[in-house]
Scaffold this active site. Sequence first.
Site, PDB file in Angstrom:
ATOM      1  N   HIS B 184      -6.773  29.019   0.205  1.00  0.00           N
ATOM      2  CA  HIS B 184      -5.390  28.553   0.133  1.00  0.00           C
ATOM      3  C   HIS B 184      -4.411  29.677   0.454  1.00  0.00           C
ATOM      4  O   HIS B 184      -3.436  29.485   1.175  1.00  0.00           O
ATOM      5  CB  HIS B 184      -5.116  27.982  -1.256  1.00  0.00           C
ATOM      6  CG  HIS B 184      -3.714  27.535  -1.438  1.00  0.00           C
ATOM      7  ND1 HIS B 184      -3.247  26.363  -0.894  1.00  0.00           N
ATOM      8  CD2 HIS B 184      -2.665  28.111  -2.055  1.00  0.00           C
ATOM      9  CE1 HIS B 184      -1.964  26.242  -1.191  1.00  0.00           C
ATOM     10  NE2 HIS B 184      -1.592  27.273  -1.901  1.00  0.00           N
ATOM     11  N   ARG B 278      -5.734  18.016  16.995  1.00  0.00           N
ATOM     12  CA  ARG B 278      -6.434  17.309  15.917  1.00  0.00           C
ATOM     13  C   ARG B 278      -5.894  15.889  15.829  1.00  0.00           C
ATOM     14  O   ARG B 278      -4.677  15.696  15.809  1.00  0.00           O
ATOM     15  CB  ARG B 278      -6.168  17.980  14.574  1.00  0.00           C
ATOM     16  CG  ARG B 278      -6.611  19.415  14.470  1.00  0.00           C
ATOM     17  CD  ARG B 278      -6.373  19.896  13.038  1.00  0.00           C
ATOM     18  NE  ARG B 278      -6.853  21.254  12.860  1.00  0.00           N
ATOM     19  CZ  ARG B 278      -6.088  22.323  13.000  1.00  0.00           C
ATOM     20  NH1 ARG B 278      -4.811  22.186  13.303  1.00  0.00           N
ATOM     21  NH2 ARG B 278      -6.605  23.519  12.840  1.00  0.00           N
ATOM     22  N   ARG B 314      -9.467  16.502  20.157  1.00  0.00           N
ATOM     23  CA  ARG B 314     -10.707  16.337  19.398  1.00  0.00           C
ATOM     24  C   ARG B 314     -10.743  14.946  18.779  1.00  0.00           C
ATOM     25  O   ARG B 314      -9.775  14.513  18.166  1.00  0.00           O
ATOM     26  CB  ARG B 314     -10.779  17.387  18.285  1.00  0.00           C
ATOM     27  CG  ARG B 314     -12.050  17.265  17.447  1.00  0.00           C
ATOM     28  CD  ARG B 314     -12.187  18.414  16.488  1.00  0.00           C
ATOM     29  NE  ARG B 314     -11.242  18.313  15.395  1.00  0.00           N
ATOM     30  CZ  ARG B 314     -11.093  19.258  14.448  1.00  0.00           C
ATOM     31  NH1 ARG B 314     -11.814  20.359  14.498  1.00  0.00           N
ATOM     32  NH2 ARG B 314     -10.222  19.105  13.489  1.00  0.00           N
ATOM     33  N   GLU B 403     -20.219  23.945  15.603  1.00  0.00           N
ATOM     34  CA  GLU B 403     -19.894  24.187  14.204  1.00  0.00           C
ATOM     35  C   GLU B 403     -21.145  24.385  13.356  1.00  0.00           C
ATOM     36  O   GLU B 403     -21.059  24.786  12.206  1.00  0.00           O
ATOM     37  CB  GLU B 403     -19.089  23.005  13.648  1.00  0.00           C
ATOM     38  CG  GLU B 403     -17.726  22.878  14.308  1.00  0.00           C
ATOM     39  CD  GLU B 403     -16.997  21.628  13.869  1.00  0.00           C
ATOM     40  OE1 GLU B 403     -15.986  21.760  13.193  1.00  0.00           O
ATOM     41  OE2 GLU B 403     -17.455  20.522  14.213  1.00  0.00           O
ATOM     42  N   ASN B 426     -14.633  28.255  11.334  1.00  0.00           N
ATOM     43  CA  ASN B 426     -14.628  27.999   9.882  1.00  0.00           C
ATOM     44  C   ASN B 426     -15.919  27.305   9.467  1.00  0.00           C
ATOM     45  O   ASN B 426     -16.607  27.732   8.537  1.00  0.00           O
ATOM     46  CB  ASN B 426     -13.452  27.116   9.479  1.00  0.00           C
ATOM     47  CG  ASN B 426     -12.117  27.790   9.713  1.00  0.00           C
ATOM     48  OD1 ASN B 426     -12.073  28.979  10.014  1.00  0.00           O
ATOM     49  ND2 ASN B 426     -11.046  27.043   9.580  1.00  0.00           N
ATOM     50  N   ASP B 427     -16.218  26.211  10.144  1.00  0.00           N
ATOM     51  CA  ASP B 427     -17.430  25.474   9.785  1.00  0.00           C
ATOM     52  C   ASP B 427     -18.689  26.235  10.193  1.00  0.00           C
ATOM     53  O   ASP B 427     -19.683  26.213   9.478  1.00  0.00           O
ATOM     54  CB  ASP B 427     -17.420  24.078  10.409  1.00  0.00           C
ATOM     55  CG  ASP B 427     -16.753  23.063   9.481  1.00  0.00           C
ATOM     56  OD1 ASP B 427     -16.907  23.220   8.248  1.00  0.00           O
ATOM     57  OD2 ASP B 427     -16.103  22.139   9.972  1.00  0.00           O
ATOM     58  N   ARG B 437     -16.754  26.598   2.279  1.00  0.00           N
ATOM     59  CA  ARG B 437     -15.489  27.165   2.761  1.00  0.00           C
ATOM     60  C   ARG B 437     -14.476  27.338   1.654  1.00  0.00           C
ATOM     61  O   ARG B 437     -13.576  28.161   1.737  1.00  0.00           O
ATOM     62  CB  ARG B 437     -14.865  26.228   3.803  1.00  0.00           C
ATOM     63  CG  ARG B 437     -15.500  26.307   5.127  1.00  0.00           C
ATOM     64  CD  ARG B 437     -15.053  25.144   5.984  1.00  0.00           C
ATOM     65  NE  ARG B 437     -13.616  25.125   6.180  1.00  0.00           N
ATOM     66  CZ  ARG B 437     -13.007  24.277   6.986  1.00  0.00           C
ATOM     67  NH1 ARG B 437     -13.709  23.385   7.642  1.00  0.00           N
ATOM     68  NH2 ARG B 437     -11.716  24.308   7.130  1.00  0.00           N
ATOM     69  N   CYS B 474     -11.741  27.898  18.570  1.00  0.00           N
ATOM     70  CA  CYS B 474     -10.520  27.262  18.079  1.00  0.00           C
ATOM     71  C   CYS B 474     -10.448  27.303  16.562  1.00  0.00           C
ATOM     72  O   CYS B 474      -9.670  26.585  15.953  1.00  0.00           O
ATOM     73  CB  CYS B 474     -10.389  25.837  18.593  1.00  0.00           C
ATOM     74  SG  CYS B 474     -11.633  24.720  17.947  1.00  0.00           S
TER      75      CYS B 474
END
Lengths: 91, 539
Positions: B184, B278, B314, B403, B426-427, B437, B474
């Site tokens: 966060h 997105r 996406r 991912e 991230n993934d 995550r 990305c």
Amino acid sequence: MPTRTVAVGSASGLHARPAKIFVEAAAKAPVKVTIRVGEKKPVPAKSMLSVLALGAKQGTEVVLEADGDGADETLDGLAALLAKDLDADDA
Amino acid sequence: MPDLSGIGVCPGVAAGPLLRIAAAPALPAPAPVTDAGAEVERAFAALAEVVADLERRADRATEATVAEVLRAEALMADDEELRDAVRERIEEGADAPHAIDAAFGTFREMFTEAGGYLAERVADLDDLRDRAVAVLLGLPMPGVPQPGHPYVLVARDLAPADTADLDPAVVLALVTEVGGPTSHTAILARALGLPAVVACRGILDVPERTLVQVDGGTGEVTLGASSVFSAKGVDEPELSHPGRTDDGHPVKLLANVGSVKNVPAADQAHAEGIGLFRTELLFLDRTTEPSRDEQVVAYREVFQAMAGRRVVIRTLDAGADKPLPFLHQDGEPNPALGVRGLRVARQRPEVLTTQLAAIAEAAADSGADVWVMAPMVSTLAEATSFADAVHEAGLPRAGVMIEVPAAALRAADLLGVVDFLSIGTNDLSQYTFAADRMCGELAELLDFWQPALLQLIGICGEAGRATGKPVGVCGEAAADPALAPVLAGLGVSSLSMSPRALSGVRASLARYSYAECRRLAELAVAAPDAATARKIVLS
């Protein structure tokens, strides 16, 4: 005592926003309303913490109870509110 | 004093006096109560002050969702059942702080037992208790300090409730002891453009009001700075050239957007196109699927605004941390490993075909160069069937996101059937290190400088070089200026990020030759750990 059984309609269950809307409505009612899940202990419908603690999800059946003048009208109103998808209101 | 270091998650340098989020007050030793009635009043007044404070903050909040969260919390503190429980405890002999602690404790137990969503709300209960106890003890309300002058905000971690009304004009930088690049704190810092360092061990031991200098790029925190300043936004000259290395090797710099509202920011940052559009925004909070026509309108707005440029859109990325009500996915034992991303098409193929048809219709005559990619692809068979569906819909360019490690390892195979790859770091971190995550304690595993992650990116880049097909990044890693030359050296041909990060990445790339990028990439992959990899590149 007048009762209403209703399935929670909100997509996220009786959490956060839907719970807040329901509790605020119950607090304004002229009679004391309780809410329970199954045979568990009824809790005051105007207590945010107690309503949250029910852990009711979408489709969970809850029982509303109230007594006194205006109990039926109050229960009808609150039951209708619970049956709605309160998450979708501002979509 | 020794300097500290953590993970830089938002570039920029700032210095100022360190102030901590006021810690939760410790419960004092139980005190005898002589006047129960007065004690009850004291306890109720403290709860009322907490309610009033939350409502004041809700009134000030500029975002509707923030205000709503604060008002829901106020309603939790303003609860008759809670007051009854407090009164009972006091009548049994407890003092006000202990009665409040015990009353919240009862609900805490109920919430914990209920599990799931409610167990996560336990933190809210603890926060409310801490606030009420602080009022009783005459201590500052826990949360973000408001000293009336600029300062560096330090905390163990930042909760959404802490930062709901954080003022970026007063807060110079953020430093947290835990957290990771996707925590966060990191997301908030990037949204506000504040230099930020997470996972900075020892920061909580630094005395209050020490002048510290925070470098959100390198992750270094220097103690004993000599002046108060903020270099966000003034450290980089305004550059607008296309992304390239010092010697002209191109690396396309693209923007991540969620709707047409983000396009002006992308333009302002001189984005060469959109690397990640997105589409979840349209589907969120919906109990029914948005119609094809509604989708066409939303997509066309973005495509038309980007006429003449590339837009990588996406398809719906739902599931895991992004549950969508209309998909009715309740009850997956482990949603991050469940039916999410492209996997939704196994159960609901029509959601995908409708979306592809809408994209094709919106792309026609829009003037934009529309590419389509699917999230959460693991196998060649999935990539093949997606590419077929895209081409059947009349769209020329199909790609897949990388991912999961399985997809990265088979990048060359995938590029045999699709036109491009886009790496979601991230993934990919989450699945490579089996580290959630959202789990702050595992931050160092989710560091984008982890050599294993870089190695997987390198496999994809190599496949791209061999086939001549584009391979982009990305994820959040694309926004790290220091990592940009490494990614370029690994064979990544485009970087897509939040528009705010573009200028820093553009400037960083332009400082290295392509040969240097390749050498840095080799060194980073060969490094024993993330910290060493980062140090090699930054030295």
